[in-house]
Design a protein around this motif. Structure first.
Motif, PDB file in Angstrom:
ATOM      1  N   VAL A 236      86.947  27.622  40.528  1.00 43.80           N
ATOM      2  CA  VAL A 236      87.758  27.620  38.959  1.00 43.80           C
ATOM      3  C   VAL A 236      88.497  26.450  38.630  1.00 43.80           C
ATOM      4  O   VAL A 236      89.006  25.967  39.715  1.00 43.80           O
ATOM      5  N   SER A 237      88.431  25.941  37.612  1.00 42.80           N
ATOM      6  CA  SER A 237      89.254  24.817  37.264  1.00 42.80           C
ATOM      7  C   SER A 237      90.752  25.041  37.186  1.00 42.80           C
ATOM      8  O   SER A 237      91.002  26.311  36.972  1.00 42.80           O
ATOM      9  N   ARG A 238      91.536  24.268  37.559  1.00 45.43           N
ATOM     10  CA  ARG A 238      93.225  24.509  37.375  1.00 45.43           C
ATOM     11  C   ARG A 238      93.325  24.646  36.043  1.00 45.43           C
ATOM     12  O   ARG A 238      94.140  25.502  35.630  1.00 45.43           O
ATOM     13  N   SER A 239      92.949  24.192  34.876  1.00 39.53           N
ATOM     14  CA  SER A 239      93.227  24.283  33.516  1.00 39.53           C
ATOM     15  C   SER A 239      92.762  25.629  33.327  1.00 39.53           C
ATOM     16  O   SER A 239      93.450  26.336  32.617  1.00 39.53           O
ATOM     17  N   THR A 240      91.517  26.246  33.805  1.00 49.37           N
ATOM     18  CA  THR A 240      91.407  27.549  33.395  1.00 49.37           C
ATOM     19  C   THR A 240      92.301  28.756  34.044  1.00 49.37           C
ATOM     20  O   THR A 240      92.743  29.568  33.137  1.00 49.37           O
ATOM     21  N   PHE A 241      92.645  28.489  35.274  1.00 47.05           N
ATOM     22  CA  PHE A 241      93.728  29.049  36.103  1.00 47.05           C
ATOM     23  C   PHE A 241      95.024  29.173  35.205  1.00 47.05           C
ATOM     24  O   PHE A 241      95.717  30.312  34.886  1.00 47.05           O
ATOM     25  N   TYR A 242      95.404  28.055  34.881  1.00 37.01           N
ATOM     26  CA  TYR A 242      96.817  27.933  34.255  1.00 37.01           C
ATOM     27  C   TYR A 242      96.547  28.571  32.690  1.00 37.01           C
ATOM     28  O   TYR A 242      97.657  29.184  32.217  1.00 37.01           O
ATOM     29  N   ARG A 243      95.540  28.516  32.010  1.00 32.72           N
ATOM     30  CA  ARG A 243      95.440  29.243  30.648  1.00 32.72           C
ATOM     31  C   ARG A 243      95.635  30.477  30.728  1.00 32.72           C
ATOM     32  O   ARG A 243      96.127  31.187  30.122  1.00 32.72           O
ATOM     33  N   TRP A 244      94.686  31.258  31.743  1.00 33.32           N
ATOM     34  CA  TRP A 244      94.836  32.575  31.905  1.00 33.32           C
ATOM     35  C   TRP A 244      96.108  33.152  32.211  1.00 33.32           C
ATOM     36  O   TRP A 244      96.695  34.155  32.222  1.00 33.32           O
ATOM     37  N   ALA A 245      96.656  32.434  33.346  1.00 33.69           N
ATOM     38  CA  ALA A 245      98.278  32.616  33.854  1.00 33.69           C
ATOM     39  C   ALA A 245      99.334  32.663  32.515  1.00 33.69           C
ATOM     40  O   ALA A 245      99.895  33.637  32.271  1.00 33.69           O
ATOM     41  N   GLN A 246      98.998  31.694  31.778  1.00 27.62           N
ATOM     42  CA  GLN A 246     100.000  31.655  30.606  1.00 27.62           C
ATOM     43  C   GLN A 246      99.602  32.960  29.584  1.00 27.62           C
ATOM     44  O   GLN A 246     100.510  33.471  29.219  1.00 27.62           O
ATOM     45  N   ARG A 247      98.373  33.295  29.255  1.00 31.64           N
ATOM     46  CA  ARG A 247      97.885  34.278  28.621  1.00 31.64           C
ATOM     47  C   ARG A 247      98.362  35.668  28.891  1.00 31.64           C
ATOM     48  O   ARG A 247      99.097  36.518  28.386  1.00 31.64           O
ATOM     49  N   LEU A 248      98.396  35.844  30.386  1.00 30.85           N
ATOM     50  CA  LEU A 248      98.898  37.265  30.890  1.00 30.85           C
ATOM     51  C   LEU A 248     100.539  37.123  30.810  1.00 30.85           C
ATOM     52  O   LEU A 248     101.197  38.243  30.496  1.00 30.85           O
ATOM     53  N   ARG A 249     101.290  35.959  31.357  1.00 30.30           N
ATOM     54  CA  ARG A 249     102.592  36.035  31.175  1.00 30.30           C
ATOM     55  C   ARG A 249     103.256  36.299  29.767  1.00 30.30           C
ATOM     56  O   ARG A 249     103.855  36.984  29.528  1.00 30.30           O
ATOM     57  N   GLU A 250     102.334  35.586  28.760  1.00 28.95           N
ATOM     58  CA  GLU A 250     102.809  35.875  27.259  1.00 28.95           C
ATOM     59  C   GLU A 250     102.840  37.590  26.800  1.00 28.95           C
ATOM     60  O   GLU A 250     103.414  37.898  26.248  1.00 28.95           O
ATOM     61  N   ASP A 251     101.546  37.937  27.501  1.00 33.15           N
ATOM     62  CA  ASP A 251     101.520  39.361  27.024  1.00 33.15           C
ATOM     63  C   ASP A 251     102.439  40.349  27.971  1.00 33.15           C
ATOM     64  O   ASP A 251     102.319  41.651  27.828  1.00 33.15           O
ATOM     65  N   GLY A 252     103.018  39.735  28.824  1.00 36.47           N
ATOM     66  CA  GLY A 252     103.900  40.645  29.782  1.00 36.47           C
ATOM     67  C   GLY A 252     103.082  41.327  30.887  1.00 36.47           C
ATOM     68  O   GLY A 252     103.669  42.231  31.438  1.00 36.47           O
ATOM     69  N   LYS A 253     102.060  41.075  31.184  1.00 34.34           N
ATOM     70  CA  LYS A 253     101.092  41.883  32.118  1.00 34.34           C
ATOM     71  C   LYS A 253     101.252  41.071  33.219  1.00 34.34           C
ATOM     72  O   LYS A 253     100.867  41.914  34.397  1.00 34.34           O
ATOM     73  N   SER A 254     101.768  39.721  33.706  1.00 31.57           N
ATOM     74  CA  SER A 254     102.115  39.371  35.066  1.00 31.57           C
ATOM     75  C   SER A 254     103.198  38.726  35.188  1.00 31.57           C
ATOM     76  O   SER A 254     103.178  37.725  35.680  1.00 31.57           O
TER      77      SER A 254
END
Length: 64
Positions: free
Chosen positions: A39-57
């Protein structure tokens, strides 16, 4: 506000939530994890950001 996801989007969301939690548990660095999971780093960070913003992670914030 309740967020409503389409079925595929929700599946992707849950998949990435679990995937990022597995990265933390694995002890691998982000670079090592991305190589191992193809998986690309950009995809990893994009999903990490989405989950953080939603408070799920929130527990991932300090471990990324």
């Amino acid at each position: 506000m309740k967020i409503i996801f389409a079925s595929q989007a929700w599946d992707d969301y849950l998949y990435w939530q679990e995937r990022l939690e597995n990265r933390v548990a694995s002890g691998l660095s982000i670079d090592e994890f991305c190589v191992a999971e193809a998986v690309s780093r950009s995809t990893f960070y994009r999903w990490a950001q989405r989950l953080r913003e939603d408070g799920k992670s929130a527990h991932l914030n300090c471990r990324l």
